[in-house]
Structures are given as C-alpha cells and as structure tokens.
Design a protein around this motif. Structure first.
Motif, PDB file in Angstrom:
ATOM      1  N   VAL A 119      -8.069  -2.140  -0.354  1.00 15.08           N
ATOM      2  CA  VAL A 119      -8.220  -3.196  -1.341  1.00 15.08           C
ATOM      3  C   VAL A 119      -8.226  -2.526  -2.713  1.00 15.08           C
ATOM      4  CG1 VAL A 119      -9.674  -5.084  -2.172  1.00 15.08           C
ATOM      5  CG2 VAL A 119      -9.512  -4.620   0.279  1.00 15.08           C
ATOM      6  N   LEU A 120      -7.193  -2.791  -3.502  1.00 13.56           N
ATOM      7  CA  LEU A 120      -6.979  -2.107  -4.768  1.00 13.56           C
ATOM      8  C   LEU A 120      -7.245  -3.075  -5.920  1.00 13.56           C
ATOM      9  CD1 LEU A 120      -6.000   0.548  -6.093  1.00 13.56           C
ATOM     10  CD2 LEU A 120      -3.671  -0.372  -5.968  1.00 13.56           C
ATOM     11  N   MET A 121      -8.324  -2.816  -6.660  1.00 12.72           N
ATOM     12  CA  MET A 121      -8.691  -3.684  -7.774  1.00 12.72           C
ATOM     13  C   MET A 121      -7.811  -3.386  -8.992  1.00 12.72           C
ATOM     14  SD  MET A 121     -11.369  -5.178  -6.358  1.00 12.72           S
ATOM     15  CE  MET A 121     -12.250  -5.934  -7.724  1.00 12.72           C
ATOM     16  N   GLY A 122      -7.503  -4.413  -9.770  1.00 14.70           N
ATOM     17  CA  GLY A 122      -6.763  -4.227 -11.013  1.00 14.70           C
ATOM     18  C   GLY A 122      -5.384  -3.650 -10.827  1.00 14.70           C
ATOM     19  N   ALA A 123      -4.671  -4.106  -9.803  1.00 16.15           N
ATOM     20  CA  ALA A 123      -3.372  -3.514  -9.460  1.00 16.15           C
ATOM     21  C   ALA A 123      -2.270  -3.845 -10.453  1.00 16.15           C
ATOM     22  CB  ALA A 123      -2.946  -3.969  -8.066  1.00 16.15           C
ATOM     23  N   GLY A 124      -2.575  -4.642 -11.466  1.00 10.73           N
ATOM     24  CA  GLY A 124      -1.557  -5.007 -12.441  1.00 10.73           C
ATOM     25  C   GLY A 124      -1.583  -4.207 -13.719  1.00 10.73           C
ATOM     26  N   HIS A 125      -2.520  -3.268 -13.841  1.00 14.70           N
ATOM     27  CA  HIS A 125      -2.602  -2.537 -15.114  1.00 14.70           C
ATOM     28  C   HIS A 125      -3.279  -1.176 -14.908  1.00 14.70           C
ATOM     29  CE1 HIS A 125      -6.430  -4.715 -14.679  1.00 14.70           C
ATOM     30  NE2 HIS A 125      -6.974  -3.674 -15.283  1.00 14.70           N
ATOM     31  N   GLY A 126      -3.019  -0.266 -15.832  1.00 11.99           N
ATOM     32  CA  GLY A 126      -3.702   1.024 -15.878  1.00 11.99           C
ATOM     33  C   GLY A 126      -3.430   1.925 -14.689  1.00 11.99           C
ATOM     34  N   TRP A 141       2.796   2.289   3.999  1.00  6.30           N
ATOM     35  CA  TRP A 141       1.934   1.201   3.557  1.00  6.30           C
ATOM     36  C   TRP A 141       2.750  -0.061   3.294  1.00  6.30           C
ATOM     37  CZ3 TRP A 141      -3.292   1.666   3.526  1.00  6.30           C
ATOM     38  CH2 TRP A 141      -3.791   2.966   3.696  1.00  6.30           C
ATOM     39  N   ALA A 142       2.152  -1.219   3.552  1.00  5.93           N
ATOM     40  CA  ALA A 142       2.802  -2.494   3.293  1.00  5.93           C
ATOM     41  C   ALA A 142       1.842  -3.389   2.516  1.00  5.93           C
ATOM     42  CB  ALA A 142       3.202  -3.177   4.597  1.00  5.93           C
ATOM     43  N   LEU A 143       2.362  -4.036   1.479  1.00  5.85           N
ATOM     44  CA  LEU A 143       1.562  -4.999   0.728  1.00  5.85           C
ATOM     45  C   LEU A 143       1.337  -6.231   1.590  1.00  5.85           C
ATOM     46  CD1 LEU A 143       0.229  -5.935  -1.929  1.00  5.85           C
ATOM     47  CD2 LEU A 143       2.462  -6.857  -2.591  1.00  5.85           C
ATOM     48  N   GLN A 144       0.071  -6.538   1.855  1.00 12.64           N
ATOM     49  CA  GLN A 144      -0.249  -7.683   2.699  1.00 12.64           C
ATOM     50  C   GLN A 144      -0.358  -8.957   1.864  1.00 12.64           C
ATOM     51  OE1 GLN A 144      -3.015  -7.097   5.937  1.00 12.64           O
ATOM     52  NE2 GLN A 144      -4.056  -9.016   5.477  1.00 12.64           N
ATOM     53  N   GLU A 145      -1.088  -8.892   0.765  1.00 14.13           N
ATOM     54  CA  GLU A 145      -1.216 -10.059  -0.105  1.00 14.13           C
ATOM     55  C   GLU A 145      -1.935  -9.681  -1.388  1.00 14.13           C
ATOM     56  OE1 GLU A 145      -3.737 -13.114   1.635  1.00 14.13           O
ATOM     57  OE2 GLU A 145      -4.520 -11.619   3.019  1.00 14.13           O
ATOM     58  N   MET A 146      -1.924 -10.628  -2.343  1.00 13.35           N
ATOM     59  CA  MET A 146      -2.669 -10.509  -3.581  1.00 13.35           C
ATOM     60  C   MET A 146      -3.816 -11.502  -3.525  1.00 13.35           C
ATOM     61  SD  MET A 146      -1.039  -8.178  -5.427  1.00 13.35           S
ATOM     62  CE  MET A 146      -1.597  -8.451  -7.115  1.00 13.35           C
ATOM     63  N   VAL A 147      -4.971 -11.083  -4.033  1.00 15.20           N
ATOM     64  CA  VAL A 147      -6.165 -11.917  -4.008  1.00 15.20           C
ATOM     65  C   VAL A 147      -6.745 -11.996  -5.416  1.00 15.20           C
ATOM     66  CG1 VAL A 147      -8.465 -12.228  -2.997  1.00 15.20           C
ATOM     67  CG2 VAL A 147      -6.657 -11.140  -1.654  1.00 15.20           C
ATOM     68  N   ALA A 148      -7.144 -13.181  -5.834  1.00 15.40           N
ATOM     69  CA  ALA A 148      -7.831 -13.367  -7.119  1.00 15.40           C
ATOM     70  C   ALA A 148      -7.057 -12.778  -8.292  1.00 15.40           C
ATOM     71  CB  ALA A 148      -9.236 -12.775  -7.061  1.00 15.40           C
ATOM     72  N   GLY A 149      -5.756 -12.927  -8.263  1.00 17.53           N
ATOM     73  CA  GLY A 149      -4.950 -12.496  -9.394  1.00 17.53           C
ATOM     74  C   GLY A 149      -4.399 -11.102  -9.262  1.00 17.53           C
ATOM     75  N   ASP A 150      -5.216 -10.077  -9.518  1.00 16.91           N
ATOM     76  CA  ASP A 150      -4.687  -8.707  -9.589  1.00 16.91           C
ATOM     77  C   ASP A 150      -5.291  -7.764  -8.558  1.00 16.91           C
ATOM     78  OD1 ASP A 150      -7.218  -8.465 -10.626  1.00 16.91           O
ATOM     79  OD2 ASP A 150      -6.629  -7.348 -12.423  1.00 16.91           O
ATOM     80  N   VAL A 151      -5.808  -8.279  -7.460  1.00 15.92           N
ATOM     81  CA  VAL A 151      -6.341  -7.439  -6.391  1.00 15.92           C
ATOM     82  C   VAL A 151      -5.296  -7.373  -5.281  1.00 15.92           C
ATOM     83  CG1 VAL A 151      -8.172  -7.116  -4.694  1.00 15.92           C
ATOM     84  CG2 VAL A 151      -8.714  -8.060  -6.953  1.00 15.92           C
ATOM     85  N   LYS A 183       1.585  -8.013  -9.948  1.00 16.60           N
ATOM     86  CA  LYS A 183       1.027  -9.185 -10.629  1.00 16.60           C
ATOM     87  C   LYS A 183       1.380 -10.436  -9.843  1.00 16.60           C
ATOM     88  CE  LYS A 183       1.636  -6.967 -15.145  1.00 16.60           C
ATOM     89  NZ  LYS A 183       2.200  -5.726 -14.597  1.00 16.60           N
ATOM     90  N   PRO A 184       0.506 -11.430  -9.868  1.00 20.80           N
ATOM     91  CA  PRO A 184       0.834 -12.683  -9.185  1.00 20.80           C
ATOM     92  C   PRO A 184       1.983 -13.377  -9.896  1.00 20.80           C
ATOM     93  CG  PRO A 184      -1.141 -12.948 -10.519  1.00 20.80           C
ATOM     94  CD  PRO A 184      -0.789 -11.486 -10.557  1.00 20.80           C
ATOM     95  N   GLY A 185       2.798 -14.068  -9.152  1.00 18.92           N
ATOM     96  CA  GLY A 185       3.923 -14.761  -9.766  1.00 18.92           C
ATOM     97  C   GLY A 185       4.604 -15.677  -8.778  1.00 18.92           C
ATOM     98  N   LEU A 186       5.573 -16.436  -9.268  1.00 19.37           N
ATOM     99  CA  LEU A 186       6.266 -17.419  -8.452  1.00 19.37           C
ATOM    100  C   LEU A 186       6.976 -16.771  -7.279  1.00 19.37           C
ATOM    101  CD1 LEU A 186       7.249 -20.302  -7.965  1.00 19.37           C
ATOM    102  CD2 LEU A 186       9.142 -19.854  -9.532  1.00 19.37           C
TER     103      LEU A 186
END
Length: 211
Positions: A119-126, A141-151, A183-186
């Motif tokens: 679980v990677l916090m703040g995955a959209g910046h820094g 590794w495979a991205l499973q999902e995004m949670v609460a915006g940028d996790v 980042k979350p997006g369409l």
C-alpha cells in the motif's frame, strides 16, 4: 472525537486495510503514519521502520484508540536490519526522500510473499510517485487499484529479481526525469470497471498461493 483521523481519506484507507489484512499476518510500515494502528488492531505482527518521533506518535495513537502494541516491533533508523521473514503486506508513507525509500524497498521487495500487497501512500507526487513508476515498470508487481485518490495498491505477482528491482529504481530515481506517478482519472476508473472482476479474482488466487 478523540479517535477521529485528520483526513477523511485516511478513514477510507483504514477501512480498506481492515478488509485487506488478517489476524496473524506479518506486516511492515516504512515511515510515520497512524494507519499502523489498523494493522495492530487487526492482530498482525507489525514492524515499523521510522524515526523515533514517528514511532512514539504511532504508539500514542494506539494508546488513544486502546490498541494493544504487544505485537509491535520497531526500528528507529531508516535502514532495515537484515530479516528473511516473509511479509503479507507493507505500508509506505509519503514522507521519505527517494534515496532512503529506494534503499528500504530493495531489501523489502524480496521479503514479500507471492500475492503479498504493498500500500503506497501519495503515489501521485514526490518520492512515492517515483517508486510507483518503478513498480509499474517491474514485471513482479501489478497495480491492483487506487484508493482514496492517491493511494496505490500493488500485488506481488511473481518472485522478485533484485537486479531488475535495482534497475527500475535507478531509472525512476533519475533527477533529470520527472516522475509520472499514479493519479485517479477517467481512464483508470474505466479500466477498473471493465477488468476489475478479473483483477480481483486473480489477486485472490495469488493471495491464497502466497499464504
């Protein structure tokens, strides 16, 4: 309310973690985050690698929530001691510089079980965006999902190769390269809608193999 978290997003992530982990799991946290209380509340054997002040703060959060800390182990330095025990899940906060983050991750990646979760916090910046880039490019590794915006939630899909892990980290850490991050997006939301059932089924199968 004394147990209220500072951000509503953290409550969402806490609920997600509570569903993800199980009593008896071996879990790890890098950096300061009160979300470590969720692991302990669920009865995991939880290890924290963080500055002493952050560890003290986590223990204060546990006391405030009446969470037992008997299964908490801690390292006040940011360099993990050698450990071959396998991990079911890990949480990485967004408050570390990339060199420290990369150094920790190289040692931890090999400890994660097949089907284990990061679980990677703040995955959209820094710095954590750079680690997200490295993980996205890593076949283990495979991205499973995004949670609460940028996790970002990653699942380990194959045995890690240290040489590949190092190469991906070097590429992502290039100071001349701007991190893309996640980042979350369409498009991401559409892909999860279309293929989420397949992804979740595959993740459950991997988790069963790894436990």
């Amino acid at each position: 309310m004394p147990a209220k978290r500072a951000r509503i997003e953290d409550d969402v992530v806490a609920d997600y973690l509570a569903m993800l982990i199980r009593p008896g799991d071996k879990t790890l946290q890098i950096g300061g985050s009160e979300l470590g209380t969720v692991f302990l509340q669920r009865g995991t054997f939880h290890e924290v690698i963080a500055p002493l002040a952050d560890i003290d703060l986590l223990q204060a959060h546990c006391e405030r929530r009446s969470v037992n800390t008997d299964r908490l182990s801690q390292q006040s330095g940011l360099k993990p001691q050698p450990d071959r025990s396998q991990l079911d899940a890990a949480l990485i906060s967004s408050d570390l510089g990339f060199p420290a983050l990369a150094g920790n991750w190289r040692q931890i990646a090999g400890r994660m079980k097949l089907g284990g979760v990061l679980v990677l916090m703040g995955a959209g910046h820094g710095s954590t965006a750079r680690l997200a880039d490295a993980l996205t490019a890593d076949d283990s590794w495979a991205l499973q999902e995004m949670v609460a915006g940028d996790v970002a939630v990653f699942r380990k899909t194959s045995l890690s190769d240290d040489a590949e892990t190092r190469a991906r980290l070097l590429e992502a850490g290039n100071p001349r390269r701007l991190p893309r991050g996640l980042k979350p997006g369409l498009v991401a939301g559409l892909m999860r809608t279309l293929f989420g059932g397949q992804t979740r089924a595959r993740s459950r199968a991997l988790a069963q193999r790894g436990r």
